[in-house]
Design a protein around this motif. Structure first.
Motif, PDB file in Angstrom:
ATOM      1  N   THR A 197       0.753  -1.010  -0.417  1.00  0.00           N
ATOM      2  CA  THR A 197       0.541   0.689   0.033  1.00  0.00           C
ATOM      3  C   THR A 197       1.039   1.437  -0.186  1.00  0.00           C
ATOM      4  OG1 THR A 197      -2.068  -1.285   1.197  1.00  0.00           O
ATOM      5  CG2 THR A 197      -1.751   1.310   1.307  1.00  0.00           C
ATOM      6  N   CYS A 198       1.411   1.664   1.050  1.00  0.00           N
ATOM      7  CA  CYS A 198       3.002   2.195   0.586  1.00  0.00           C
ATOM      8  C   CYS A 198       3.192   2.873  -0.380  1.00  0.00           C
ATOM      9  CB  CYS A 198       4.112   2.511   1.662  1.00  0.00           C
ATOM     10  SG  CYS A 198       3.085   2.234   3.932  1.00  0.00           S
ATOM     11  N   ASP A 199       3.802   1.503  -1.377  1.00  0.00           N
ATOM     12  CA  ASP A 199       4.690   1.405  -2.133  1.00  0.00           C
ATOM     13  C   ASP A 199       3.543   2.385  -3.170  1.00  0.00           C
ATOM     14  OD1 ASP A 199       7.140   1.124  -4.016  1.00  0.00           O
ATOM     15  OD2 ASP A 199       5.696  -0.556  -5.199  1.00  0.00           O
ATOM     16  N   ALA A 200       2.200   1.992  -3.246  1.00  0.00           N
ATOM     17  CA  ALA A 200       1.096   2.200  -4.036  1.00  0.00           C
ATOM     18  C   ALA A 200       1.272   3.757  -4.137  1.00  0.00           C
ATOM     19  CB  ALA A 200      -0.083   1.522  -4.384  1.00  0.00           C
ATOM     20  N   ALA A 201       1.197   4.199  -3.039  1.00  0.00           N
ATOM     21  CA  ALA A 201       0.600   5.680  -2.552  1.00  0.00           C
ATOM     22  C   ALA A 201       2.055   6.342  -3.041  1.00  0.00           C
ATOM     23  CB  ALA A 201       0.768   5.576  -1.240  1.00  0.00           C
ATOM     24  N   ARG A 202       3.090   5.599  -3.108  1.00  0.00           N
ATOM     25  CA  ARG A 202       4.334   6.814  -3.376  1.00  0.00           C
ATOM     26  C   ARG A 202       4.712   7.326  -4.522  1.00  0.00           C
ATOM     27  NH1 ARG A 202       6.861   3.804   0.083  1.00  0.00           N
ATOM     28  NH2 ARG A 202       8.040   1.920  -0.868  1.00  0.00           N
ATOM     29  N   LYS A 203       3.773   5.569  -5.110  1.00  0.00           N
ATOM     30  CA  LYS A 203       4.168   5.895  -6.845  1.00  0.00           C
ATOM     31  C   LYS A 203       2.794   6.626  -7.046  1.00  0.00           C
ATOM     32  CE  LYS A 203       5.557   1.024  -7.606  1.00  0.00           C
ATOM     33  NZ  LYS A 203       5.335  -0.389  -8.439  1.00  0.00           N
ATOM     34  N   MET A 204       1.426   7.090  -6.786  1.00  0.00           N
ATOM     35  CA  MET A 204       0.349   8.339  -6.649  1.00  0.00           C
ATOM     36  C   MET A 204       1.158   9.528  -6.739  1.00  0.00           C
ATOM     37  SD  MET A 204      -2.290   5.953  -7.020  1.00  0.00           S
ATOM     38  CE  MET A 204      -2.405   4.407  -5.905  1.00  0.00           C
ATOM     39  N   GLY A 205       2.580   9.977  -5.678  1.00  0.00           N
ATOM     40  CA  GLY A 205       2.820  10.814  -5.508  1.00  0.00           C
ATOM     41  C   GLY A 205       1.931  11.244  -3.716  1.00  0.00           C
ATOM     42  N   LEU A 206       1.622   9.832  -3.178  1.00  0.00           N
ATOM     43  CA  LEU A 206       0.524   9.615  -2.349  1.00  0.00           C
ATOM     44  C   LEU A 206       1.391   9.637  -1.124  1.00  0.00           C
ATOM     45  CD1 LEU A 206      -2.947   8.870  -3.578  1.00  0.00           C
ATOM     46  CD2 LEU A 206      -1.932  11.653  -2.622  1.00  0.00           C
ATOM     47  N   GLY A 207       2.983   9.968  -0.934  1.00  0.00           N
ATOM     48  CA  GLY A 207       3.848   9.521   0.165  1.00  0.00           C
ATOM     49  C   GLY A 207       3.126   9.823   1.297  1.00  0.00           C
ATOM     50  N   ASP A 208       2.788  11.357   1.150  1.00  0.00           N
ATOM     51  CA  ASP A 208       2.893  12.706   2.359  1.00  0.00           C
ATOM     52  C   ASP A 208       1.343  11.648   3.141  1.00  0.00           C
ATOM     53  OD1 ASP A 208       1.505  13.068   0.543  1.00  0.00           O
ATOM     54  OD2 ASP A 208       0.875  15.707   1.466  1.00  0.00           O
ATOM     55  N   ARG A 209       0.815  10.956   2.360  1.00  0.00           N
ATOM     56  CA  ARG A 209      -0.944  10.294   2.807  1.00  0.00           C
ATOM     57  C   ARG A 209      -1.142   9.415   3.193  1.00  0.00           C
ATOM     58  NH1 ARG A 209      -2.176  13.959   5.683  1.00  0.00           N
ATOM     59  NH2 ARG A 209      -4.437  13.132   5.631  1.00  0.00           N
ATOM     60  N   CYS A 210       0.447   8.463   3.740  1.00  0.00           N
ATOM     61  CA  CYS A 210       0.968   6.820   3.647  1.00  0.00           C
ATOM     62  C   CYS A 210       1.973   6.978   4.925  1.00  0.00           C
ATOM     63  CB  CYS A 210       0.651   5.692   2.516  1.00  0.00           C
ATOM     64  SG  CYS A 210       0.910   4.389   2.753  1.00  0.00           S
ATOM     65  N   VAL A 211       2.037   6.053   5.585  1.00  0.00           N
ATOM     66  CA  VAL A 211       2.689   5.716   6.921  1.00  0.00           C
ATOM     67  C   VAL A 211       3.175   4.032   6.700  1.00  0.00           C
ATOM     68  CG1 VAL A 211       2.452   7.524   8.195  1.00  0.00           C
ATOM     69  CG2 VAL A 211       1.588   6.162   8.942  1.00  0.00           C
TER      70      VAL A 211
END
Length: 428
Positions: free
Chosen positions: A299-313
């Motif tokens: 999930t965190c990897d998917a968030a980073r790829k979408m530019g949402l890394g700051d919304r996933c810890v």
């Protein structure tokens, strides 16, 4: 009472007066009890300004104390919420009489006529936290079922709870029933709860409603019977067969519609077969709603790829069992329904769990194998509520398995007795 110099005497005195009030209330006819509940609803409407003013004082103090948004939402009363309380009471008044129901009737071999009849419990104690609406729900259900109640609201909601209880007690008294049938402990001293929990022989049942700390304290320390209500680590499981156009709004509703309630979703499980496609739709929506994701590695990897890394810890082991009561959710990708069910049965709190799936067999298996008081297929967990289930105002949601389970209201506040009529029989 402005000063509480002797907490034990104060609480015991209130409880004994309430117990005494339970006796005539238990014998009151259905029309008298139902009429009193309708009068309580009317009084809430007539004196809504008084209740809202007390609540605003509680809200000001709670904001100054730095309470979380979720707890502030639980504490807040609005004209609409007061009206909802009144409507809940009116719905209770319309229910069939829960007292005096014939549960069984037979004639046994010796000729004795045996009737099993529902009767009130007696004195119900309710201990709860920052939910002033519980005051009206609990008092209404108790009066409707012929029980007196003694209420112990949380300190942050003290003014609100006291104002509501005062309004309701006035209404009951005006209808000729004992005012002490709706009693409230007004001191904020924590010792009062300890005294209440120890009044065996006076209090017939104790119902705690609030956070895990409060509930476990009551379970551990009470010498009176307890109906255990539960915290809500509720899951939404997106099966590989899920229609994603259903799944996304179900998750949004379950998580975001009202974050500070026990039936809000706190965990999201996603089948690996649809994880990439589903998370591509779901994570941006959660981010837009301000939800912080505690995700596994996928999930965190998917968030980073979408530019949402700051919304996933990264999620910790504690996150899988956490009730956030905030705009936060844990997200885990699972290998399939076996892992999903095992995860829920391990980390869930037996409250409300949901599957989103088009595969009927998967839905039925989930409904059967998940151990929770309410289990859903293709619907939000937010429906776990006495009003939504057609039960009227609820007194709590039980996650235990004895006496009451799930949203419980009027019928759960009765017990039964056997009425035995004979013609002179003696046992040989």
């Amino acid at each position: 009472m402005s000063e509480f110099t002797d907490i034990a005497s104060y609480v015991e005195g209130l409880a004994r007066n309430a117990k005494e009030a339970s006796r005539p209330l238990g014998f009151a006819p259905n029309e008298v009890r139902a009429g009193a509940v309708r009068a309580m609803a009317a009084a809430l409407r007539e004196r809504a300004d008084e209740v809202l003013a007390a609540n605003e004082a509680d809200m000001e103090a709670a904001r100054a104390a730095g309470l979380s948004d979720g707890l502030l939402d639980r504490l807040l009363l609005t004209p609409e919420r007061v009206e909802g309380m009144a409507c809940g009471l009116e719905a209770l008044a319309l229910l069939p009489d829960p007292v005096g129901r014939v549960l069984d009737h037979r004639t046994i071999d010796c000729g004795l006529d045996l009737t099993k009849v529902s009767v009130p419990l007696g004195l119900v104690a309710m201990v709860y936290e920052a939910r002033p609406n519980v005051t009206a729900d609990a008092a209404g259900i108790c009066i409707r079922t012929g029980n007196a109640c003694i209420l112990r609201g949380g300190s942050v909601a003290q003014r609100s709870c006291a104002a509501i209880a005062r309004v309701l007690a006035d209404a009951v008294e005006a209808r000729g029933l004992p005012r002490a049938a709706i009693s409230i402990i007004e001191t904020t001293d924590r010792a009062a709860t300890g005294v209440l929990m120890g009044l065996r022989g006076v209090v017939d049942v104790l119902i705690p409603r609030g956070g895990a700390g409060l509930i476990q304290r009551c379970v551990r320390e009470a010498s009176v019977p307890v109906i255990e209500t539960g915290t809500g680590n509720c899951h939404i499981y997106v099966h590989e067969s899920a229609d994603l156009s259903k799944a996304v709004p179900i998750v949004v509703n379950a998580k975001c519609q009202r974050v500070g309630v026990c039936n809000a979703a706190e965990s999201l499980l996603v089948d690996e077969a649809v994880a990439e496609r589903f998370l591509a739709e779901m994570l941006p929506v959660l981010a837009e709603r301000g939800v912080l994701v505690h995700g596994d590695a996928f999930t965190c990897d998917a968030a980073r790829k979408m530019g949402l890394g700051d919304r996933c810890v990264p999620a910790t082991d504690e996150d899988w069992g956490r009730e956030y009561l905030a705009l936060e959710i844990s997200v885990k990708v699972v290998s399939g329904i076996d892992e999903a069910i095992a995860h829920i049965n391990r980390y869930g709190t037996h409250h409300s769990e949901a599957i989103v799936a088009e595969d009927d067999a998967a839905c039925e298996r989930f409904l059967v194998e998940v151990d929770a008081s309410s289990v859903y297929a293709n619907a939000s967990t937010r429906f776990t509520d006495g009003g939504e289930f057609g039960l009227g105002a609820e007194i709590g949601i039980s996650t235990q398995k004895l006496h009451a389970r799930g949203p419980f209201a009027a019928e759960a506040l009765t017990t039964y007795k056997y009425e035995v009529r004979g013609t002179g029989q003696v046992r040989p």
